[in-house]
Structures are given as structure tokens and as C-alpha cells.
Scaffold this motif. Sequence first.
Motif, PDB file in Angstrom:
ATOM      1  N   ALA A 158       0.706  -1.156  -0.061  1.00 23.13           N
ATOM      2  CA  ALA A 158      -0.057  -0.055  -0.035  1.00 23.13           C
ATOM      3  C   ALA A 158       0.831   1.414  -0.042  1.00 23.13           C
ATOM      4  O   ALA A 158       1.903   1.245   0.581  1.00 23.13           O
ATOM      5  CB  ALA A 158      -0.953   0.046   1.338  1.00 23.13           C
ATOM      6  N   GLN A 159       0.477   2.269  -0.891  1.00 23.54           N
ATOM      7  CA  GLN A 159       1.233   3.689  -0.746  1.00 23.54           C
ATOM      8  C   GLN A 159       0.745   4.278   0.446  1.00 23.54           C
ATOM      9  O   GLN A 159      -0.344   4.014   1.190  1.00 23.54           O
ATOM     10  CB  GLN A 159       0.691   4.426  -1.857  1.00 23.54           C
ATOM     11  N   PRO A 160       1.653   5.136   0.969  1.00 21.58           N
ATOM     12  CA  PRO A 160       1.398   6.088   2.129  1.00 21.58           C
ATOM     13  C   PRO A 160       0.334   7.028   1.570  1.00 21.58           C
ATOM     14  O   PRO A 160       0.381   7.464   0.357  1.00 21.58           O
ATOM     15  CB  PRO A 160       2.642   6.680   2.477  1.00 21.58           C
ATOM     16  N   SER A 161      -0.553   7.660   2.223  1.00 27.99           N
ATOM     17  CA  SER A 161      -1.778   8.607   1.969  1.00 27.99           C
ATOM     18  C   SER A 161      -0.878   9.915   1.589  1.00 27.99           C
ATOM     19  O   SER A 161       0.020  10.149   2.178  1.00 27.99           O
ATOM     20  CB  SER A 161      -2.562   8.654   3.074  1.00 27.99           C
ATOM     21  N   HIS A 162      -1.365  10.512   0.501  1.00 25.94           N
ATOM     22  CA  HIS A 162      -0.691  11.678   0.141  1.00 25.94           C
ATOM     23  C   HIS A 162      -1.753  12.501  -0.717  1.00 25.94           C
ATOM     24  O   HIS A 162      -3.019  12.192  -1.085  1.00 25.94           O
ATOM     25  CB  HIS A 162       0.367  11.158  -0.895  1.00 25.94           C
ATOM     26  N   ARG A 163      -1.344  13.554  -1.027  1.00 25.95           N
ATOM     27  CA  ARG A 163      -2.249  14.681  -1.702  1.00 25.95           C
ATOM     28  C   ARG A 163      -1.495  14.963  -3.240  1.00 25.95           C
ATOM     29  O   ARG A 163      -0.200  14.777  -3.019  1.00 25.95           O
ATOM     30  CB  ARG A 163      -2.230  15.967  -1.308  1.00 25.95           C
ATOM     31  N   ASP A 164      -1.940  15.200  -4.215  1.00 28.59           N
ATOM     32  CA  ASP A 164      -1.412  15.274  -5.450  1.00 28.59           C
ATOM     33  C   ASP A 164      -0.570  16.784  -5.298  1.00 28.59           C
ATOM     34  O   ASP A 164       0.165  17.039  -6.495  1.00 28.59           O
ATOM     35  CB  ASP A 164      -2.368  15.194  -6.705  1.00 28.59           C
ATOM     36  N   GLY A 165      -0.907  17.410  -4.201  1.00 24.34           N
ATOM     37  CA  GLY A 165      -0.171  18.833  -4.265  1.00 24.34           C
ATOM     38  C   GLY A 165      -1.128  19.809  -3.377  1.00 24.34           C
ATOM     39  O   GLY A 165      -1.938  19.491  -3.006  1.00 24.34           O
TER      40      GLY A 165
END
Length: 136
Positions: A55-62
Motif C-alpha cells: 500500500a502507498q502512504p496516503s498523499h495529496r497530489d499537491g
Amino acid sequence: DGQAGDVSLPAADEAAFGELHSAMDGVARPVISELWAVSAEMRAGCVISEPGALAQPSHRDGPDGLVTVFAPLTAFVPRNGPTELSPSTHRGGDDSLSVAPLLQPGDVLLFDYRCLHRGLANEGDARREVAYARSE
């Protein structure tokens, strides 16, 4: 094997994504333009999750931007690690509530650029592929 990766490129500069980007833009732009003034600058790419990818870490696209548009190239099913979104986080809301829509090729998902999201682990035996475009 067991990797996830992002192939990103300026949408207007790459012929390989030209038709797909045009189709995504044709669906998304009318919706987006009802809500915001639409930037001419779009970026497109593809996220690929191989079997066994974590699983990826949670993130925002910017921090800024408008909308991310996802167009699945393969079905998003629980086993192959669909994209999980925390819907109210673009407004500073709680990230404990999340949804992972199950999508099919031909579906389009639009979400706020600032919304926390991540690809879940791919526990299946096939790649998960999603094309995306972001207005910036």
C-alpha cells in the motif's frame, strides 16, 4: 515484481496518451468547468501496481490545483488494491473515514487535488493500471 510506479508526463507532449487524455478531458472538463475556471495546463500519466505491491502512504497530489481524474485501465477490485480516498480531507476533515471505489474500465473518478488518497496493496495476481490527468 511487487512494485508500484507512476509514469508522469505533460499530456499535450506525449502521443501515447493523446487519445486517452482527449477522452478523459471530454468527460471531465464539462463537469470541472461548472465548478472552477479550468486551467489549460493538464498533466497525464499512468499508475501501475504490480502483484505484491505494498500500500502507498496516503498523499495529496499537491497543495494547490483543481481536480485529479482517474480512468481505470483494469478493474479496481478489492484484491488488486483499489485507490482509497479520505473524502473530507481536502477541507481539513478527518482522515479516519475512507472509501475505496470499485471501478471498471470506462468509469471515470474525479476528486479534489488536495484529497488524501493512496493505492492499497495489490494482493492479486494481475497488475492494476489507472490513467490519470490532473489540472494544475
